[in-house]
Design an enzyme around this catalytic site. Sequence first.
Site, PDB file in Angstrom:
ATOM      1  N   THR A 275       8.390 -21.971   0.478  1.00 46.88           N
ATOM      2  CA  THR A 275       7.506 -23.141   0.405  1.00 46.88           C
ATOM      3  C   THR A 275       8.281 -24.437   0.587  1.00 46.88           C
ATOM      4  O   THR A 275       7.814 -25.368   1.249  1.00 46.88           O
ATOM      5  CB  THR A 275       6.737 -23.147  -0.928  1.00 46.88           C
ATOM      6  OG1 THR A 275       5.996 -21.925  -1.029  1.00 46.88           O
ATOM      7  CG2 THR A 275       5.783 -24.319  -1.024  1.00 46.88           C
ATOM      8  N   CYS A 276       9.478 -24.492   0.036  1.00 44.28           N
ATOM      9  CA  CYS A 276      10.314 -25.692   0.164  1.00 44.28           C
ATOM     10  C   CYS A 276      10.656 -25.963   1.625  1.00 44.28           C
ATOM     11  O   CYS A 276      10.638 -27.104   2.082  1.00 44.28           O
ATOM     12  CB  CYS A 276      11.611 -25.530  -0.635  1.00 44.28           C
ATOM     13  SG  CYS A 276      11.352 -25.074  -2.354  1.00 44.28           S
ATOM     14  N   ASP A 277      10.940 -24.894   2.351  1.00 43.26           N
ATOM     15  CA  ASP A 277      11.416 -24.984   3.725  1.00 43.26           C
ATOM     16  C   ASP A 277      10.297 -25.159   4.746  1.00 43.26           C
ATOM     17  O   ASP A 277      10.496 -25.795   5.775  1.00 43.26           O
ATOM     18  CB  ASP A 277      12.230 -23.729   4.050  1.00 43.26           C
ATOM     19  CG  ASP A 277      12.988 -23.838   5.354  1.00 43.26           C
ATOM     20  OD1 ASP A 277      13.664 -24.871   5.565  1.00 43.26           O
ATOM     21  OD2 ASP A 277      12.909 -22.901   6.155  1.00 43.26           O
TER      22      ASP A 277
END
Length: 163
Positions: free
Chosen positions: A47-49
């Site tokens: 999700t961060c990426d």
Amino acid sequence: MIQAGDKLPSVPVKLVDANGVSDADSAGILGQGRVVLFGVPGAFTPTCDTSHLPGFIGAADRIKAGGVNRIVCATVNDHHVVKAWAERSDALGKIDFIADAHGRLAEALGLAKNFGDLGRRYARFAMIARDGVVQQVFVQDVAGVTVSGAPAILLALQGEVVA
């Protein structure tokens, strides 16, 4: 947990920016002007990426046009990993990064969260600060990127309520 009106803590970290990697202090990075700080559980994590960081990269010009001097992403990763992530994401020059390898800033902010096999990392969050004092904090309580994402920060900068 840090709240509006609180002063941001002073913790040794690594700054990863367009100039490279340097030893820094969180108060020095976050203490001048209007700053958007967002925290992610980990560089290169799904999700961060694919959502959180790309949202801020895409909205960086609009966020800065809203009176923000600096956008900073914090993560509990070493500076080598953070630098590789920033370069691969084409974020440098738009977003600066805090490599908080030991999670000291995450703990000082009260925004550390246990992620099982990943250990203690940042809870997903975003905040707006001015001259080192928190104005607003948005902590993501559910999966995904809603209240802590770039669209929510843009709304907050426009003075709208973000729920």
